[in-house]
Scaffold this motif. Structure first.
Motif, PDB file in Angstrom:
ATOM      1  N   GLN A   1      -5.668   4.394   2.439  1.00 60.66           N
ATOM      2  CA  GLN A   1      -5.654   2.989   2.394  1.00 60.66           C
ATOM      3  C   GLN A   1      -4.632   2.529   3.221  1.00 60.66           C
ATOM      4  O   GLN A   1      -4.649   1.426   3.986  1.00 60.66           O
ATOM      5  CB  GLN A   1      -5.698   2.521   0.991  1.00 60.66           C
ATOM      6  CG  GLN A   1      -6.810   2.585   0.212  1.00 60.66           C
ATOM      7  CD  GLN A   1      -6.662   2.371  -1.430  1.00 60.66           C
ATOM      8  OE1 GLN A   1      -5.756   1.779  -1.782  1.00 60.66           O
ATOM      9  NE2 GLN A   1      -7.602   2.941  -2.346  1.00 60.66           N
TER      10      GLN A   1
ATOM     11  N   GLU B   1       1.827   1.840  -3.540  1.00 59.32           N
ATOM     12  CA  GLU B   1       1.193   2.719  -4.279  1.00 59.32           C
ATOM     13  C   GLU B   1       0.882   3.962  -4.054  1.00 59.32           C
ATOM     14  O   GLU B   1       0.888   4.859  -5.109  1.00 59.32           O
ATOM     15  CB  GLU B   1      -0.215   1.779  -3.927  1.00 59.32           C
ATOM     16  CG  GLU B   1      -0.394   0.502  -4.594  1.00 59.32           C
ATOM     17  CD  GLU B   1      -1.821  -0.264  -4.521  1.00 59.32           C
ATOM     18  OE1 GLU B   1      -2.768   0.407  -3.771  1.00 59.32           O
ATOM     19  OE2 GLU B   1      -1.953  -1.262  -4.891  1.00 59.32           O
ATOM     20  N   ALA B   2       1.064   4.583  -2.850  1.00 58.30           N
ATOM     21  CA  ALA B   2       1.190   6.019  -2.562  1.00 58.30           C
ATOM     22  C   ALA B   2       2.130   6.335  -3.036  1.00 58.30           C
ATOM     23  O   ALA B   2       2.398   7.671  -3.810  1.00 58.30           O
ATOM     24  CB  ALA B   2       1.172   6.034  -0.834  1.00 58.30           C
TER      25      ALA B   2
ATOM     26  N   GLU C   1       0.674  -1.327  -0.219  1.00 61.36           N
ATOM     27  CA  GLU C   1      -0.025  -0.086  -0.089  1.00 61.36           C
ATOM     28  C   GLU C   1       0.959   1.435   0.092  1.00 61.36           C
ATOM     29  O   GLU C   1       0.487   2.059  -0.687  1.00 61.36           O
ATOM     30  CB  GLU C   1      -0.888  -0.107   1.276  1.00 61.36           C
ATOM     31  CG  GLU C   1      -2.097  -1.061   1.379  1.00 61.36           C
ATOM     32  CD  GLU C   1      -2.886  -0.871   0.056  1.00 61.36           C
ATOM     33  OE1 GLU C   1      -3.158   0.405  -0.790  1.00 61.36           O
ATOM     34  OE2 GLU C   1      -3.642  -1.711  -0.516  1.00 61.36           O
TER      35      GLU C   1
ATOM     36  N   GLU D   1      -4.694   6.895  -1.566  1.00 63.14           N
ATOM     37  CA  GLU D   1      -3.923   6.121  -1.386  1.00 63.14           C
ATOM     38  C   GLU D   1      -3.285   5.897   0.197  1.00 63.14           C
ATOM     39  O   GLU D   1      -3.094   4.936   0.836  1.00 63.14           O
ATOM     40  CB  GLU D   1      -2.606   6.123  -2.091  1.00 63.14           C
ATOM     41  CG  GLU D   1      -2.900   5.628  -3.721  1.00 63.14           C
ATOM     42  CD  GLU D   1      -3.284   4.363  -4.007  1.00 63.14           C
ATOM     43  OE1 GLU D   1      -3.123   3.554  -3.195  1.00 63.14           O
ATOM     44  OE2 GLU D   1      -3.649   4.264  -5.160  1.00 63.14           O
TER      45      GLU D   1
END
Length: 97
Positions: free
Chosen positions: A77, A43-44, A40, A74
């Motif tokens: 998340q 993804e950021a 995660e 992101e």
């Protein structure tokens, strides 16, 4: 306009609920949770990279530049996965105190 901490936490809660609806309750070992969290965070990082360098690869160029709103999502998340890991740890740790 800045969002209050309460509003941000409500967004994280909503993301946790979305994750549970999608994946069900999950109890992983700590190393698995760290891998999920790292994915995660990746993804950021990807969102910021594509925002700053929208033509760095063909897929990013075709999609167009990312936005701060996408980066922010992101991060929501990331926070929700961290909360899920803590919840899982708490469920697995049945020791008193």
């Amino acid at each position: 306009m800045p969002r209050s901490t309460g509003n941000v936490l409500a967004e994280i809660l909503a993301e946790r609920q979305r994750q549970d609806a999608k994946w069900g309750g999950q109890d992983h070992d700590p190393s698995t949770w760290l891998m999920v969290l790292a994915e995660e965070v990746g993804e950021a990082n990807q969102a910021v990279l594509e925002m700053l360098f929208p033509t760095y690869d063909k897929r990013a160029a075709e999609r167009g530049p990312r936005t701060l709103a996408e980066y922010r999502q992101e991060l929501i998340q990331v926070a929700a996965v961290a909360v899920a890991a803590i919840e899982s740890l708490d469920r697995q740790d049945q020791s008193p105190g």
